[in-house]
Design an enzyme around this catalytic site. Sequence first.
Site, PDB file in Angstrom:
ATOM      1  N   GLY A 126      -2.617  -4.714  -1.235  1.00  0.00           N
ATOM      2  CA  GLY A 126      -1.665  -3.688  -0.840  1.00  0.00           C
ATOM      3  C   GLY A 126      -2.021  -3.130   0.516  1.00  0.00           C
ATOM      4  N   CYS A 127      -1.685  -1.893   0.742  1.00  0.00           N
ATOM      5  CA  CYS A 127      -1.934  -1.241   2.022  1.00  0.00           C
ATOM      6  C   CYS A 127      -3.430  -1.220   2.329  1.00  0.00           C
ATOM      7  CB  CYS A 127      -1.390   0.186   1.992  1.00  0.00           C
ATOM      8  SG  CYS A 127      -1.749   1.114   3.490  1.00  0.00           S
ATOM      9  N   PHE A 128      -3.789  -1.680   3.510  1.00  0.00           N
ATOM     10  CA  PHE A 128      -5.215  -1.732   3.836  1.00  0.00           C
ATOM     11  C   PHE A 128      -5.853  -0.359   3.964  1.00  0.00           C
ATOM     12  CE2 PHE A 128      -3.646  -3.511   8.198  1.00  0.00           C
ATOM     13  CZ  PHE A 128      -3.135  -2.289   8.606  1.00  0.00           C
ATOM     14  N   TRP A 129      -5.080   0.685   4.235  1.00  0.00           N
ATOM     15  CA  TRP A 129      -5.660   2.028   4.322  1.00  0.00           C
ATOM     16  C   TRP A 129      -6.332   2.406   3.010  1.00  0.00           C
ATOM     17  CZ3 TRP A 129      -0.593   4.828   6.117  1.00  0.00           C
ATOM     18  CH2 TRP A 129      -0.257   4.416   7.416  1.00  0.00           C
TER      19      TRP A 129
END
Length: 184
Positions: free
Chosen positions: A12-15
Amino acid sequence: MTATETATLGGGCFWCIEAAFEELDGVRDVTSGYAGGHTENPTYKEVCSGSTGHAEVVQVEYDPDVIAYEDLLEVFFRIHDPTTKDRQGPDVGSQYRSAVYYHDDEQQGVVEEFVAELQAGGDFQSYENDEIVTEIAPLERFWEAEEYHQNYYDKNPNDRYCQFHAEPKLKKVREQFADRLASR
């Protein structure tokens, strides 16, 4: 100084993934970036369009004398859903796919065995009724994301996306892996 190793993971979102792995003892660095695509030096905008074939990933540089690759995989598979194709939470598109890009034959064998055990009803999570769709492929190239994506959660803790999506992953890591947290 001990030699480090690298794991490349997309969930998913790398953050969100980056923030979770930065909590672990033995992790020296986590870098957000892109892997698995066909465009040279992709930008965030291009990756988000879905046209480059890349997934948002993190590269985790770690000390194998402190934390094992298998431990990283356990954290990874606990903090994201490996059964949803091209989606994690509100993020939809192939750039958000679940992926493990291995760096050598040893990592390939470990991740394939790990996923097979999970699929069969593994130790900590059973996916007997849901197919794990995590892409397992060799890392051909890693492209570092733009600077403003690096350590995004630490720089933007009040960002609403981070509050709703990164913080639950951090909470899970802090609760379920308390014995593996880095001292800060």
